[in-house]
Design a protein around this motif. Structure first.
Motif, short mmCIF file in Angstrom:
data_model
loop_
_atom_site.label_atom_id
_atom_site.label_comp_id
_atom_site.label_asym_id
_atom_site.label_seq_id
_atom_site.Cartn_x
_atom_site.Cartn_y
_atom_site.Cartn_z
N LEU A 145 2.35 14.63 -4.27
CA LEU A 145 2.95 14.34 -2.93
C LEU A 145 2.02 14.45 -1.83
N ALA A 146 1.19 15.75 -2.08
CA ALA A 146 0.30 15.90 -1.13
C ALA A 146 -0.95 14.84 -0.66
N LEU A 155 -3.55 9.69 7.73
CA LEU A 155 -4.60 8.64 7.91
C LEU A 155 -4.14 7.48 8.40
N LYS A 156 -3.17 6.88 7.71
CA LYS A 156 -2.68 5.48 8.24
C LYS A 156 -1.79 5.56 9.59
N ILE B 72 -21.07 1.62 -6.77
CA ILE B 72 -20.24 2.78 -6.33
C ILE B 72 -19.02 2.45 -5.38
N ASP B 73 -17.93 3.00 -5.50
CA ASP B 73 -16.72 3.08 -4.69
C ASP B 73 -16.34 1.44 -4.64
N GLY B 277 -10.14 12.88 -6.59
CA GLY B 277 -9.93 11.89 -5.86
C GLY B 277 -9.44 12.31 -4.31
N TYR B 278 -8.64 13.46 -4.45
CA TYR B 278 -8.20 13.76 -3.11
C TYR B 278 -9.23 14.28 -2.29
N ALA B 279 -10.50 14.70 -2.85
CA ALA B 279 -11.50 15.19 -2.02
C ALA B 279 -12.17 13.86 -1.34
N LYS B 280 -11.94 12.64 -1.82
CA LYS B 280 -12.53 11.54 -1.53
C LYS B 280 -11.40 10.55 -0.81
N ILE B 281 -10.13 11.12 -0.36
CA ILE B 281 -9.41 10.47 0.34
C ILE B 281 -9.70 9.49 1.56
N TYR B 282 -10.40 10.11 2.22
CA TYR B 282 -10.82 9.51 3.36
C TYR B 282 -11.67 8.25 3.12
N THR B 283 -12.46 8.45 2.05
CA THR B 283 -13.52 7.09 1.81
C THR B 283 -12.67 6.32 1.01
#
Lengths: 320, 319
Positions: A145-146, A155-156, B72-73, B277-283
């Motif tokens: 969920l987080a 973000l969005k 990548i990505d 994945g959570y660490a890269k959530i912004y990218t």
């Protein structure tokens, strides 16, 4: 009832002693010591450190030493920064506690309202919404969920800011954090929902089932037949009895939210007690590991006891 | 002529229905539950796919640790079904590898939980008053521990040790690496008490049931009573507990992975994938979305299947 309470409290003592003992020996069984790192310390420094923190004796001696300190309510110091473990808990626990309290309030409100509304309109629109939410909620643990919440709402939509958090002045005696949280609501909403959604779904399901059961009882029909209006029947006859099963699960849920919030603490960078526990396990910081476990075990045991007592108060058929 | 009432002739007048045992009936009822059948099929498909991905290179297409810095990505494409991560590793292959790892943990840990739970539950219920008290006390104590904290501590105790089961080397059992076994044991040491309580309660109530009394009165041995009467009647409870237990173990592993205490890189588990994945959530938000969807689907399927099994195995809830 008083006798039962005293007996239960006395039974807690050997239980907690066992918890302390098991944790102590488990913790020392973790490979490596608190002063092992990539670059080995020189022998003299190491010996001095071990002497300073009373780690130079045999395991048995260390155990006796720890228990003697514990009897004086001394939880020792952290090896990484020499702070007393009690101070660390006093610092970090309020953060976990208020997060847990918000999540609990969210779960109870959301769960009860949905569950009751669903049961009153069985097979109606709200019933399907509730069944759907409680099924999906069971599949969405906090760590799923987080990311979802952060991505959508931070973000969005950019409604909340999760990057800069300020947990303000935190202390056990200073209750100004309540005011602080009210003025920093944007940092509390997402962690609260992420932590509270699973228990909310669970409470909604239990409430719905229990309400449906109660609404089918004879005394509800009697109340209706005597001409009480719908609202009165629901409020005074149905809900009161339907809440008993909810009460049983509310205690463990509360304890679970307070002691199990470290996933959310990690996800949202919240400086709570759970996070310091994880750090201490990785660094083999014995004092903090012991202190946190004992502290949490006390909370869980006391919560269980309170639930049993509350149960007896709410349901007069139960004699303790 | 007086007619004597003839006894009803069962052999002639019998209504012909096929005789079915408990399991066959349960299976029939399960088959009528469309949601449970679909869930079972989806689970089977995911399991098959992840096993195939490990066994057949054509299914996984890339290796889970194969870096390719020129891609990548990436977004999903026909080359990389689910895109690539920040090190250019194929997400399709990593997701399947992580799923298999998590499923292995789920099944294996639940097997250990059930084995411990049934053994100690039966020991408590049948082993006399003293044994019962000891087992109940141990389960009470286990309830006082915060679950995940204990799993973390156990995991640290067990992790990194040599496990000389057969010879030396890391995968002592083929397909089950040392870290997997450590995680499984850590999870099951903490979780077996629930099943133990369940089994103990069930057997204690069975002990008082008429058919067990009857069996005892005609001289059936203790072992026969346990084997023929008690275990089969405990089994349906246990099976339902298992279906709900497996996703709980997968949760536990994923929680470990999320705080960085599961498999070391470059291996993947669903928890470590969410964490990375959570660490890269912004990218690149896809990195966290795939494992989240996978966990959610697994959880939902196990829940629906468990609900279906409970309805099917409990004759009292027949519609």
């Amino acid at each position: 009832m008083v006798g039962y309470t005293i007996r239960r409290i006395l039974a807690l003592i050997p239980l907690l002693l066992a918890v302390v003992t098991v944790t102590f020996f488990l913790m020392h069984a973790v490979q490596g010591g608190p002063f092992d790192s990539d670059r080995p310390l020189n022998e003299a420094t190491r010996a001095r450190l071990e002497e300073k923190y009373n780690l130079d004796g045999t395991l048995g001696e260390q155990y006796v030493h720890y228990m003697r300190n514990l009897a004086n309510a001394d939880l020792g110091v952290s090896f990484s920064n020499d702070r007393p473990v009690r101070a660390i808990i006093a610092d970090r626990f309020p953060v976990s506690l208020h997060l847990g309290l918000y999540a609990f309030a969210f779960a109870i409100t959301f769960g009860l309202v949905l569950g009751i509304v669903a049961a009153l309109h069985q097979n109606g629109r709200w019933d399907y919404v509730t069944v759907f939410l409680s099924t999906v909620g069971a599949a969405l643990p906090p760590f799923i969920l987080a990311p979802f919440l952060v991505w959508t709402f931070a973000l969005k939509l950019d409604w909340f800011n999760v990057l800069s958090s300020d947990y303000g002045p935190i202390s056990v005696t200073d209750w100004s954090w309540i005011w602080h949280d009210m003025t920093h609501l944007q940092q509390m909403v997402l962690p609260t929902v992420a932590l509270g959604f699973l228990p909310a779904a669970f409470i909604a399901r239990v409430t719905r089932a229990s309400m449906l059961e109660v609404l089918r009882q004879d005394y509800i029909r009697t109340a209706r037949s005597k001409g009480l209006d719908h609202f009165q029947v629901v409020m005074r006859h149905a809900i009161r009895n339907a809440l008993i099963p909810v009460l049983t699960i509310a205690g463990p849920i509360f304890a679970g939210l307070i002691t199990g919030s470290f996933i959310i603490e990690r996800a949202f960078s919240i400086p709570g007690l759970g996070r310091s526990f994880i750090e201490s396990v990785i660094n083999r910081d014995y004092g903090v590991i012991m202190g946190t476990t004992v502290f949490f075990a006390v909370i869980i045991s006391v919560m269980n006891l309170l639930v049993d007592l509350a149960y007896a108060i709410v349901d007069p058929r139960i004699r303790l | 002529m007086s007619t004597i009432a003839q006894p009803f002739d069962f052999t002639q007048q019998q209504v012909h229905t096929k005789q079915r045992g408990l399991w066959s009936q349960a299976f029939l009822r399960l088959r009528q539950n469309r949601l449970a059948v679909i869930s079972g099929a989806v689970l089977g498909f995911i399991l098959l796919l992840s096993v195939l991905a490990e066994a057949v290179p054509a299914v996984r297409r890339y290796d889970y640790d194969e870096n390719n810095y020129s891609v990548i990505d990436q977004k999903p494409s026909t080359d990389h079904f689910l895109g690539t991560d920040n090190l250019g590793r194929d997400m399709w292959s990593r997701l399947l590898q992580g799923t298999l790892f998590s499923l292995k943990i789920g099944f294996l840990a639940e097997a250990v939980v059930v084995a411990l739970g049934i053994t100690f539950g039966m020991l408590a219920a049948l082993g006399g008053k003293k044994t019962d008290q000891v087992v109940v006390w141990i389960t009470d104590m286990a309830y006082a521990f915060p679950d995940l904290l204990m799993i973390i501590l156990f995991r640290q105790v067990l992790f990194g040790r040599a496990w000389p089961i057969i010879g030396t080397g890391d995968p002592q059992l083929p397909g089950f690496s040392g870290v997997l076994i450590a995680t499984v044991l850590a999870i099951s040491f903490v979780s077996w008490v629930t099943v133990c309580r369940l089994v103990r309660g069930q057997i204690l109530s069975l002990k008082q049931s008429d058919y067990v009394m009857a069996a005892r009165s005609i001289g059936a041995s203790q072992w026969r009573i346990v084997r023929v009467h008690m275990l089969p009647n405990t089994l349906s409870t246990v099976i339902v507990a298992v279906t709900f237990g497996i996703p709980t173990r997968i949760f536990a592993e994923a929680a470990l992975g999320f705080i960085g205490l599961s498999v070391p890189a470059p291996f993947a588990s669903l928890g470590t994938l969410v964490n990375d994945g959570y660490a890269k959530i912004y990218t690149n938000n896809l990195l966290v979305i795939w494992p989240c969807i996978m966990i959610a689907v697994l959880m939902l399927c196990f829940t629906f299947l468990g609900d279906g099994l409970r309805d099917a195995l409990d004759p009292r809830t027949r519609k």
